[in-house]
Design a protein around this motif. Structure first.
Motif, PDB file in Angstrom:
ATOM      1  N   ALA A 414     133.548 112.755  35.693  1.00 60.56           N
ATOM      2  CA  ALA A 414     133.591 111.689  37.065  1.00 60.56           C
ATOM      3  C   ALA A 414     132.246 111.625  38.240  1.00 60.56           C
ATOM      4  O   ALA A 414     131.842 110.484  38.604  1.00 60.56           O
ATOM      5  N   GLU A 415     132.883 112.669  38.820  1.00 57.96           N
ATOM      6  CA  GLU A 415     132.080 112.935  40.391  1.00 57.96           C
ATOM      7  C   GLU A 415     131.184 112.364  39.829  1.00 57.96           C
ATOM      8  O   GLU A 415     129.816 112.545  41.305  1.00 57.96           O
ATOM      9  N   VAL A 416     130.140 112.469  38.686  1.00 55.12           N
ATOM     10  CA  VAL A 416     128.536 112.448  38.616  1.00 55.12           C
ATOM     11  C   VAL A 416     128.042 111.646  37.938  1.00 55.12           C
ATOM     12  O   VAL A 416     126.703 111.208  37.574  1.00 55.12           O
ATOM     13  N   MET A 417     129.270 110.691  37.328  1.00 52.59           N
ATOM     14  CA  MET A 417     128.367 109.651  36.318  1.00 52.59           C
ATOM     15  C   MET A 417     128.132 108.483  36.730  1.00 52.59           C
ATOM     16  O   MET A 417     127.062 108.662  35.999  1.00 52.59           O
ATOM     17  N   ASP A 418     127.675 108.200  38.087  1.00 53.54           N
ATOM     18  CA  ASP A 418     126.494 107.284  38.941  1.00 53.54           C
ATOM     19  C   ASP A 418     125.796 108.309  38.445  1.00 53.54           C
ATOM     20  O   ASP A 418     124.611 107.649  38.467  1.00 53.54           O
ATOM     21  N   LYS A 419     125.442 109.469  38.752  1.00 49.55           N
ATOM     22  CA  LYS A 419     124.383 109.606  38.438  1.00 49.55           C
ATOM     23  C   LYS A 419     123.229 110.232  37.360  1.00 49.55           C
ATOM     24  O   LYS A 419     122.387 109.937  37.115  1.00 49.55           O
ATOM     25  N   ALA A 420     124.120 110.490  36.288  1.00 44.96           N
ATOM     26  CA  ALA A 420     124.210 110.088  34.509  1.00 44.96           C
ATOM     27  C   ALA A 420     123.410 109.157  34.576  1.00 44.96           C
ATOM     28  O   ALA A 420     122.221 108.866  34.401  1.00 44.96           O
ATOM     29  N   LYS A 421     123.912 107.544  34.564  1.00 51.81           N
ATOM     30  CA  LYS A 421     123.647 106.752  34.788  1.00 51.81           C
ATOM     31  C   LYS A 421     122.421 106.423  35.611  1.00 51.81           C
ATOM     32  O   LYS A 421     121.384 105.336  34.866  1.00 51.81           O
ATOM     33  N   PRO A 439     111.829  99.195  22.061  1.00 48.70           N
ATOM     34  CA  PRO A 439     112.644  99.000  23.124  1.00 48.70           C
ATOM     35  C   PRO A 439     113.182 100.221  23.279  1.00 48.70           C
ATOM     36  O   PRO A 439     113.422 101.248  22.381  1.00 48.70           O
ATOM     37  N   ALA A 440     114.240 100.496  24.636  1.00 46.56           N
ATOM     38  CA  ALA A 440     114.703 101.847  24.786  1.00 46.56           C
ATOM     39  C   ALA A 440     116.168 101.689  24.483  1.00 46.56           C
ATOM     40  O   ALA A 440     116.330 100.599  24.976  1.00 46.56           O
ATOM     41  N   ALA A 441     116.838 102.034  23.682  1.00 48.92           N
ATOM     42  CA  ALA A 441     117.925 102.173  23.205  1.00 48.92           C
ATOM     43  C   ALA A 441     118.749 103.155  24.550  1.00 48.92           C
ATOM     44  O   ALA A 441     118.306 104.810  24.512  1.00 48.92           O
ATOM     45  N   VAL A 442     120.284 102.349  24.448  1.00 53.60           N
ATOM     46  CA  VAL A 442     121.253 103.577  24.951  1.00 53.60           C
ATOM     47  C   VAL A 442     122.325 104.406  23.791  1.00 53.60           C
ATOM     48  O   VAL A 442     122.748 102.978  23.670  1.00 53.60           O
ATOM     49  N   GLY A 443     121.988 105.338  23.435  1.00 56.39           N
ATOM     50  CA  GLY A 443     123.146 105.578  22.033  1.00 56.39           C
ATOM     51  C   GLY A 443     124.709 106.400  22.944  1.00 56.39           C
ATOM     52  O   GLY A 443     124.846 106.785  23.658  1.00 56.39           O
ATOM     53  N   GLY A 444     125.358 105.768  21.825  1.00 57.56           N
ATOM     54  CA  GLY A 444     126.862 106.248  22.177  1.00 57.56           C
ATOM     55  C   GLY A 444     127.388 104.650  23.864  1.00 57.56           C
ATOM     56  O   GLY A 444     127.908 106.196  25.216  1.00 57.56           O
ATOM     57  N   ALA A 445     127.481 103.965  23.690  1.00 59.09           N
ATOM     58  CA  ALA A 445     127.081 103.681  24.640  1.00 59.09           C
ATOM     59  C   ALA A 445     128.363 102.909  25.526  1.00 59.09           C
ATOM     60  O   ALA A 445     128.984 102.113  25.822  1.00 59.09           O
ATOM     61  N   GLN A 446     129.735 103.284  24.453  1.00 59.62           N
ATOM     62  CA  GLN A 446     131.101 102.219  24.695  1.00 59.62           C
ATOM     63  C   GLN A 446     131.936 102.791  25.877  1.00 59.62           C
ATOM     64  O   GLN A 446     133.497 102.226  25.503  1.00 59.62           O
ATOM     65  N   ARG A 447     131.129 103.697  26.476  1.00 62.63           N
ATOM     66  CA  ARG A 447     132.116 103.994  27.523  1.00 62.63           C
ATOM     67  C   ARG A 447     131.430 103.742  29.205  1.00 62.63           C
ATOM     68  O   ARG A 447     130.125 104.369  29.076  1.00 62.63           O
ATOM     69  N   GLY A 448     132.214 103.544  29.961  1.00 59.78           N
ATOM     70  CA  GLY A 448     131.598 104.101  31.299  1.00 59.78           C
ATOM     71  C   GLY A 448     130.005 102.679  32.176  1.00 59.78           C
ATOM     72  O   GLY A 448     129.576 103.175  33.247  1.00 59.78           O
ATOM     73  N   GLY A 449     130.422 101.632  31.249  1.00 62.71           N
ATOM     74  CA  GLY A 449     129.516 101.181  31.424  1.00 62.71           C
ATOM     75  C   GLY A 449     127.619 100.980  31.197  1.00 62.71           C
ATOM     76  O   GLY A 449     126.650 100.411  31.520  1.00 62.71           O
ATOM     77  N   PHE A 450     127.771 102.034  30.706  1.00 63.10           N
ATOM     78  CA  PHE A 450     126.015 102.983  29.731  1.00 63.10           C
ATOM     79  C   PHE A 450     124.967 101.637  28.838  1.00 63.10           C
ATOM     80  O   PHE A 450     124.857 101.494  28.771  1.00 63.10           O
ATOM     81  N   ASP A 451     126.691 100.534  28.734  1.00 62.83           N
ATOM     82  CA  ASP A 451     125.883  99.755  27.659  1.00 62.83           C
ATOM     83  C   ASP A 451     124.865  98.619  27.707  1.00 62.83           C
ATOM     84  O   ASP A 451     124.248  97.737  26.695  1.00 62.83           O
TER      85      ASP A 451
END
Length: 812
Positions: A414-421, A439-451
């Motif tokens: 969780a502490e580095v989630m924003d950096k992952a985004k 297009p550029a897809a984000v695979g496995g985006a069902q958590r954390g607002g990555f979608d």
């Protein structure tokens, strides 16, 4: 016109020596490698590997005598590695020629300065150590090291087209006309400027349809990028039903001399992902239905031949599917070539990857994004480098409709989630810059607002349930994976993800069984590790193509063995193998479901199984069911190979496979490969971990603002609430594979006195009740002992009125 075009691509898959361990001195000619193993490429540290969740981790070293003709010394010489996992140092004649970090992308090493006429010593020092600064840091696959894809010697004139230096863009297309934009990089490695003429000829089935010529001045030691464009009338459009391909022939002239010739296969099509009406191909709506594919094969691990890749693509196509997601890393360039030829859409994915489980440094269950600041910059650069390499080497394949940045990056501390985004955003930007046509897809985006970070959101697991009509292009990148099974397998859960007008497509998890650091995660395919279909594959084929499922095979009286192969002649350059099947048959010639041990043996010739000259089938080895088994055979030496199949009480059967090549077998004495000297698995942990974090959650119903996913979402404080407080409501956590669980915790939103029952399951159908609330007992928190039971599904059900739940935690 004079012709001095000397471009050659010579496979170097034969005659290698290998040894597990770190042998730095082996870069020198005088080093004695007589006790090293004799192997061919493709090769894996782990051979023979059969889905164990432990594997060799460390160094492996390779040596080969590389012959250089004296006439080549005036040319550019380089080595192409299609893949080496994962940190490679390449030496020629004791000198370090180059390095490459990253296990899934092709790379080129210039050896011109180090080459000499005659025999040269090629030495590759390679390791597959977990690296906190190199993607992937996590993933549920296995990470066997090795030079597991082809090696080639590239020979060109000093003025030549750069490595993978052509890019054909056909974005401006209609059924009547196609604009073909050609970008070509020409490199001048001489010490003086030259005037270069580039002639580009586009052919369809050998007939020229475009011819363009341009001239430019190349300064010494520089590269020029040519941009050319023309139109094709009445283009033959690439489509899964009609996979039409064109060939670009690029000619580089200096004066009247031809210096280089390079061929590029491509297709003409256009496509569009929409937010409200799904996917369109060549102007028409098209339903995408496919499966995820890992790259490894039984025994050979990830060291797969071209013919093995060809069979994989064909098996997906043959059950009626039209799409493959390359999970979860760049695949061999031959994989995309086969998708082009066979007519299968392809989602090509970068290897920024996360997985559930303990987030501790040192193994492939760590945080997807680095938790230590000193590791972060180099890690991000590795993700970007591999994305660029994936795109460069695959950008001309018409089958590829998506570049995917990652898979499930939310499995990050969780502490580095924003950096992952921020990294995902950066990758999307790079993808657009390197290839603006896809297009550029984000695979496995069902958590954390990555979608919301890319052009297309790929939802795995419960994402298809959670994100209904999200308002931007979206795809179900994984669904299914209900039950771990061997053949014949169940079709209890058979079914395809729901179709909606706004959804672009869906991909089953997964096509093939595969190796996994988590034992049962590898048994979720519709085809087993040995490339034999489960009943689920037959169900898809019947549903999609109308081909009736075969009748179940029954036991009978064993009369004989039957041994067959998909081909009776194979090449010896590491690109071909034979797929051998063994059956038990009755007197009428029908296969029967009897079980017995069967031994295949190469009694003469140079061919080998992944286990050497012998391979044993038996149910105890999980490789023989319903009277049927299969394995792949390859040879690096020419000649006839006699293979016998022997079982107690039955007559031996013989199969002849010939191998065509330059070097004859002639009963050579070789040091055969033995299993790795050691293996390493997931570290043992003294403390317990919540392995339910961010796992899929399903429920009988949910209120819009109180979704089921909240109970495993580490960032959510909201509970799950059923739509109504009626009897029979339930909520269920899916661990995405059977795992040992010591205890569970349930946190209710309020003090709860409503009756409930807790049950567990390995397949989502057969549930065992493990706890029932006492009559009107008051609970706000439950701690349930599970004693290390292996389970996949954890369900809380309310026989009367439901209660709201804030969190469900499951501890290993």
């Amino acid at each position: 016109m004079k012709n001095r075009a000397g471009r050659q691509k010579l496979l170097q898959n034969n005659n290698w020596k290998f040894m597990h361990g770190d042998y730095k001195d082996a870069k020198d000619f005088q080093y004695d490698d007589s006790k090293w193993y004799d192997i061919g490429i493709p090769h894996s540290f782990g051979i023979p590997y059969f889905q164990e969740n432990e594997f060799y981790v460390g160094y492996g070293c390779y040596r080969k005598i590389l012959y250089i003709d004296e006439s080549w010394l005036s040319k550019k010489l380089s080595l192409e590695f299609q893949g080496a996992f994962q940190d490679a140092e390449v030496y020629l004649n004791g000198q370090l020629a180059g390095v490459h970090k990253g296990g899934y992308t092709a790379f080129e090493i210039d050896i011109t300065l180090y080459a000499m006429a005659g025999d040269n010593l090629l030495f590759v020092r390679l390791n597959n150590n977990w690296n906190p600064r190199l993607a992937p840091r996590a993933g549920e696959h296995v990470f066997n090291g090795g030079i597991y894809r082809d090696v080639s010697l590239l020979i060109t004139e000093p003025v030549h087209i750069s490595w993978y230096g052509t890019f054909v863009n056909t974005s401006a297309v209609s059924k009547e006309e196609a604009v073909v934009d050609i970008t070509t990089e020409v490199l001048n490695e001489t010490d003086s400027a030259v005037t270069c003429r580039l002639v580009s000829v586009v052919e369809y089935k050998g007939e020229a349809v475009i011819r363009i010529s341009d001239t430019g001045i190349l300064n010494s030691k520089s590269q020029m990028v040519f941009h050319q464009s023309d139109k094709i009338r009445d283009p033959k459009l690439w489509h899964p039903d009609t996979p039409e391909l064109y060939v670009l022939k690029s000619f580089v002239y200096l004066g009247d001399e031809l210096y280089d010739e390079y061929k590029t296969s491509f297709g003409i099509r256009w496509f569009l992902f929409t937010s409200d009406k799904g996917f369109f191909l060549n102007g028409e709506h098209y339903d995408i239905n496919g499966a995820n594919v890992h790259q490894d094969h039984a025994g050979w691990s990830d060291a797969v031949t071209h013919s093995g890749i060809r069979r994989d693509v064909k098996m997906v196509k043959d059950c009626g599917m039209n799409f493959i997601r390359g999970s979860h890393y760049p695949h061999h360039t031959v994989f995309a070539e086969e998708c082009d030829k066979q007519g299968v859409l392809f989602w090509s994915e970068n290897c920024f990857w996360g997985t559930g489980g303990p987030k501790e440094e040192g193994y492939w269950t760590s945080s997807a994004y680095p938790i230590k600041e000193e590791d972060q910059l180099e890690f991000e650069e590795s993700c970007i480098r591999m994305l660029k390499e994936m795109i460069r080497t695959n950008r001309n394949h018409p089958s590829i409709i998506v570049w995917s940045m990652c898979n499930e990056p939310f499995f990050t501390t969780a502490e580095v989630m924003d950096k992952a985004k921020k990294l995902v955003k950066r990758l999307v930007k790079v993808s657009h810059e390197v290839d603006p046509t896809r297009p550029a897809a984000v695979g496995g985006a069902q958590r954390g607002g990555f979608d919301t970070l890319g052009d297309i959101a790929g939802y795995n697991g419960d994402g298809a349930v959670i994100f209904h009509n999200p308002g931007f292009p979206n795809f179900v990148s994984e669904y299914g994976s209900y039950e771990e099974s061997t053949r014949p397998g169940s079709i209890t859960h058979a079914g395809m993800e729901m179709e909606y007008q706004w959804r672009s497509g869906k991909a089953l998890w997964c096509a093939f069984h595969h190796g996994s650091i988590l034992w049962n995660m590898g048994y979720l395919g519709m085809i087993d590790y040995y490339r034999l279909p489960l009943n689920l594959w037959y169900w898809f084929r019947e549903t999609l193509l109308g081909i009736k499922q075969p009748e179940p095979v029954k036991e009978g009286i064993a009369h004989a063995l039957r041994v067959t192969a998909d081909r009776t002649c194979i090449g010896t350059d590491g690109t071909e193998d034979a797929f051998i099947m063994v059956e038990i048959i009755d007197q009428a010639g029908n296969r029967i479901a009897n079980t017995m041990e069967i031994v295949l043996e190469v009694v003469s010739g140079g061919a080998v199984f992944p286990t050497g000259k012998r391979f044993v089938f038996s149910p105890g080895k999980r490789n023989f069911y319903e009277g049927l088994g299969a394995i792949e055979l390859r040879s690096y030496y020419a000649g006839e190979n006699r293979i016998t199949a022997v079982a107690e009480g039955l007559a031996a059967v013989e199969l002849i496979i010939s191998a065509a090549g330059e070097e004859l077998w002639e009963n050579q004495r070789l040091t055969e490969l033995l299993p790795p000297p050691s293996v390493k698995g997931m570290p043992k942990h003294d403390k317990s971990f919540n392995i339910g974090v961010s796992r899929p959650v399903f429920a009988s119903s949910e209120q819009p603002d109180y979704a089921a996913r909240n109970v495993t979402d580490q960032s959510s404080t909201r509970p799950w609430r059923a739509t109504e407080k009626k009897q029979g409501e339930w909520i269920m956590v899916d661990l995405e594979g059977s795992k040992p669980v010591n205890r569970g915790e349930i946190f209710f939103e309020e003090v709860n006195s409503n009756p409930f029952e807790i049950s567990i399951s390995s397949n989502g159908v057969d549930f065992k009740v493990i706890a029932v609330s006492k009559d009107r007992a008051v609970n706000s928190f439950l701690d349930i002992s599970l004693g290390g039971k292996s389970l996949r599904y954890f369900r809380v059900q309310f026989p009367e009125e439901s209660a709201a739940i804030i969190k469900i935690k499951l501890f290993s």
